[in-house]
Design a protein around this motif. Sequence first.
Motif, PDB file in Angstrom:
ATOM      1  N   THR A 170      20.801   7.282  24.383  1.00  0.00           N
ATOM      2  CA  THR A 170      21.304   8.112  25.481  1.00  0.00           C
ATOM      3  C   THR A 170      21.248   7.405  26.827  1.00  0.00           C
ATOM      4  O   THR A 170      21.924   7.816  27.767  1.00  0.00           O
ATOM      5  CB  THR A 170      20.521   9.438  25.584  1.00  0.00           C
ATOM      6  OG1 THR A 170      19.134   9.142  25.801  1.00  0.00           O
ATOM      7  CG2 THR A 170      20.691  10.270  24.327  1.00  0.00           C
ATOM      8  N   ARG A 171      20.410   6.362  26.910  1.00  0.00           N
ATOM      9  CA  ARG A 171      20.315   5.550  28.130  1.00  0.00           C
ATOM     10  C   ARG A 171      20.192   4.094  27.736  1.00  0.00           C
ATOM     11  O   ARG A 171      19.648   3.767  26.681  1.00  0.00           O
ATOM     12  CB  ARG A 171      19.079   5.930  28.958  1.00  0.00           C
ATOM     13  CG  ARG A 171      19.221   7.243  29.639  1.00  0.00           C
ATOM     14  CD  ARG A 171      18.203   7.567  30.701  1.00  0.00           C
ATOM     15  NE  ARG A 171      16.967   6.821  30.738  1.00  0.00           N
ATOM     16  CZ  ARG A 171      15.876   7.238  31.368  1.00  0.00           C
ATOM     17  NH1 ARG A 171      15.877   8.392  31.997  1.00  0.00           N
ATOM     18  NH2 ARG A 171      14.792   6.515  31.390  1.00  0.00           N
ATOM     19  N   LEU A 172      20.682   3.235  28.620  1.00  0.00           N
ATOM     20  CA  LEU A 172      20.609   1.799  28.397  1.00  0.00           C
ATOM     21  C   LEU A 172      20.305   1.118  29.724  1.00  0.00           C
ATOM     22  O   LEU A 172      20.966   1.396  30.728  1.00  0.00           O
ATOM     23  CB  LEU A 172      21.944   1.284  27.843  1.00  0.00           C
ATOM     24  CG  LEU A 172      22.079  -0.229  27.668  1.00  0.00           C
ATOM     25  CD1 LEU A 172      21.122  -0.738  26.591  1.00  0.00           C
ATOM     26  CD2 LEU A 172      23.519  -0.583  27.320  1.00  0.00           C
ATOM     27  N   HIS A 173      19.289   0.258  29.714  1.00  0.00           N
ATOM     28  CA  HIS A 173      18.991  -0.587  30.871  1.00  0.00           C
ATOM     29  C   HIS A 173      19.096  -2.034  30.434  1.00  0.00           C
ATOM     30  O   HIS A 173      18.837  -2.370  29.277  1.00  0.00           O
ATOM     31  CB  HIS A 173      17.617  -0.277  31.459  1.00  0.00           C
ATOM     32  CG  HIS A 173      17.632   0.970  32.273  1.00  0.00           C
ATOM     33  ND1 HIS A 173      17.963   0.989  33.604  1.00  0.00           N
ATOM     34  CD2 HIS A 173      17.410   2.245  31.931  1.00  0.00           C
ATOM     35  CE1 HIS A 173      17.932   2.221  34.048  1.00  0.00           C
ATOM     36  NE2 HIS A 173      17.593   3.009  33.048  1.00  0.00           N
ATOM     37  N   THR A 185      28.574  -0.948  24.909  1.00  0.00           N
ATOM     38  CA  THR A 185      29.120  -2.046  25.712  1.00  0.00           C
ATOM     39  C   THR A 185      29.852  -1.495  26.931  1.00  0.00           C
ATOM     40  O   THR A 185      29.736  -2.047  28.035  1.00  0.00           O
ATOM     41  CB  THR A 185      30.056  -2.928  24.869  1.00  0.00           C
ATOM     42  OG1 THR A 185      29.298  -3.446  23.764  1.00  0.00           O
ATOM     43  CG2 THR A 185      30.614  -4.087  25.662  1.00  0.00           C
ATOM     44  N   ASP A 186      30.563  -0.392  26.765  1.00  0.00           N
ATOM     45  CA  ASP A 186      31.251   0.231  27.904  1.00  0.00           C
ATOM     46  C   ASP A 186      30.242   0.807  28.900  1.00  0.00           C
ATOM     47  O   ASP A 186      30.450   0.721  30.113  1.00  0.00           O
ATOM     48  CB  ASP A 186      32.216   1.316  27.424  1.00  0.00           C
ATOM     49  CG  ASP A 186      33.374   0.752  26.623  1.00  0.00           C
ATOM     50  OD1 ASP A 186      33.718  -0.435  26.814  1.00  0.00           O
ATOM     51  OD2 ASP A 186      33.929   1.493  25.783  1.00  0.00           O
ATOM     52  N   LEU A 187      29.171   1.389  28.394  1.00  0.00           N
ATOM     53  CA  LEU A 187      28.097   1.888  29.251  1.00  0.00           C
ATOM     54  C   LEU A 187      27.524   0.732  30.076  1.00  0.00           C
ATOM     55  O   LEU A 187      27.343   0.852  31.290  1.00  0.00           O
ATOM     56  CB  LEU A 187      27.006   2.546  28.403  1.00  0.00           C
ATOM     57  CG  LEU A 187      25.671   2.864  29.070  1.00  0.00           C
ATOM     58  CD1 LEU A 187      25.833   3.789  30.255  1.00  0.00           C
ATOM     59  CD2 LEU A 187      24.712   3.452  28.045  1.00  0.00           C
ATOM     60  N   ALA A 188      27.252  -0.396  29.426  1.00  0.00           N
ATOM     61  CA  ALA A 188      26.715  -1.568  30.132  1.00  0.00           C
ATOM     62  C   ALA A 188      27.688  -2.039  31.202  1.00  0.00           C
ATOM     63  O   ALA A 188      27.278  -2.290  32.346  1.00  0.00           O
ATOM     64  CB  ALA A 188      26.420  -2.685  29.141  1.00  0.00           C
ATOM     65  N   GLY A 223      21.304   0.025  34.898  1.00  0.00           N
ATOM     66  CA  GLY A 223      21.506   0.786  33.667  1.00  0.00           C
ATOM     67  C   GLY A 223      21.540   2.261  33.964  1.00  0.00           C
ATOM     68  O   GLY A 223      21.368   2.683  35.106  1.00  0.00           O
ATOM     69  N   GLY A 224      21.766   3.047  32.927  1.00  0.00           N
ATOM     70  CA  GLY A 224      21.809   4.483  33.145  1.00  0.00           C
ATOM     71  C   GLY A 224      22.191   5.266  31.912  1.00  0.00           C
ATOM     72  O   GLY A 224      22.092   4.785  30.785  1.00  0.00           O
ATOM     73  N   THR A 225      22.669   6.467  32.165  1.00  0.00           N
ATOM     74  CA  THR A 225      22.919   7.472  31.139  1.00  0.00           C
ATOM     75  C   THR A 225      24.308   7.336  30.532  1.00  0.00           C
ATOM     76  O   THR A 225      25.290   7.112  31.231  1.00  0.00           O
ATOM     77  CB  THR A 225      22.745   8.876  31.764  1.00  0.00           C
ATOM     78  OG1 THR A 225      21.447   8.946  32.352  1.00  0.00           O
ATOM     79  CG2 THR A 225      22.876   9.961  30.728  1.00  0.00           C
ATOM     80  N   ARG A 226      24.352   7.541  29.252  1.00  0.00           N
ATOM     81  CA  ARG A 226      25.581   7.410  28.476  1.00  0.00           C
ATOM     82  C   ARG A 226      26.485   8.631  28.644  1.00  0.00           C
ATOM     83  O   ARG A 226      26.028   9.774  28.601  1.00  0.00           O
ATOM     84  CB  ARG A 226      25.194   7.271  27.008  1.00  0.00           C
ATOM     85  CG  ARG A 226      26.295   6.851  26.098  1.00  0.00           C
ATOM     86  CD  ARG A 226      25.715   6.660  24.711  1.00  0.00           C
ATOM     87  NE  ARG A 226      26.599   5.899  23.868  1.00  0.00           N
ATOM     88  CZ  ARG A 226      26.270   5.483  22.665  1.00  0.00           C
ATOM     89  NH1 ARG A 226      25.075   5.745  22.172  1.00  0.00           N
ATOM     90  NH2 ARG A 226      27.123   4.807  21.941  1.00  0.00           N
ATOM     91  N   TYR A 232      17.098  -1.031  25.582  1.00  0.00           N
ATOM     92  CA  TYR A 232      17.085  -2.202  26.464  1.00  0.00           C
ATOM     93  C   TYR A 232      17.844  -3.328  25.786  1.00  0.00           C
ATOM     94  O   TYR A 232      17.723  -3.535  24.574  1.00  0.00           O
ATOM     95  CB  TYR A 232      15.650  -2.658  26.768  1.00  0.00           C
ATOM     96  CG  TYR A 232      14.851  -1.584  27.455  1.00  0.00           C
ATOM     97  CD1 TYR A 232      14.982  -1.368  28.823  1.00  0.00           C
ATOM     98  CD2 TYR A 232      13.990  -0.765  26.734  1.00  0.00           C
ATOM     99  CE1 TYR A 232      14.273  -0.356  29.455  1.00  0.00           C
ATOM    100  CE2 TYR A 232      13.268   0.242  27.362  1.00  0.00           C
ATOM    101  CZ  TYR A 232      13.419   0.446  28.714  1.00  0.00           C
ATOM    102  OH  TYR A 232      12.720   1.453  29.339  1.00  0.00           O
ATOM    103  N   ALA A 233      18.619  -4.059  26.588  1.00  0.00           N
ATOM    104  CA  ALA A 233      19.383  -5.189  26.067  1.00  0.00           C
ATOM    105  C   ALA A 233      19.434  -6.285  27.115  1.00  0.00           C
ATOM    106  O   ALA A 233      19.330  -6.022  28.318  1.00  0.00           O
ATOM    107  CB  ALA A 233      20.807  -4.756  25.701  1.00  0.00           C
TER     108      ALA A 233
END
Length: 178
Positions: free
Chosen positions: A37-40, A74-77, A64-67, A122-123
């Motif tokens: 749901t989130r990615l930083h 990848t689009d979220l990033a 990063g942030g919320t999907r 995290y990525a």
Amino acid sequence: MDDPDARFPALAGETYVDYARARTRYVTGVAKHELVTRLHLVALTHDREVVVCRSAEGWRFLPGGTREEGEALTDLARRELLEEAGATLLGDLHHFSAHEVDSEREQPYRPHFPHPRSYWAYAVARVEITGEPLNPPDGEDVVEVLTLPVLEAADYLWVDDPIHAEVVLHAETLGLLA
């Protein structure tokens, strides 16, 4: 997915996150993408410096942030890098850890989120700073974007966010920032 090395006390054990009304536990490995749901991002420039941000309120953080509904990771990033750091994603993401999140809410935070378990992932991402942060009205007001060597980035983040600081150090110990 396993617990992190004991060298990272801010990442160890279970934590209650009041604003999210959830219990979290840091784990290594790749979370199922449909549960994120989130990615930083530990975003690296071509000279292998880490991108860090500071908001108008003074908070220091990794971009990063919320999907959004239907959004690929990848689009979220890509979106969050542009919004918060004025950065462009140059390649694939390398997912390496996440917070496993068990919500105590009756309903998911957003209708499209998995519930009650989700992941804040995290990525590592290779990036290029291509402009100023977009600062959309519904996001943080980013007033500073820095690129710092790994240890300086961790020290910078530690002031407000020991978790993000240790995520950077964890990525370094895994050899992901070389």
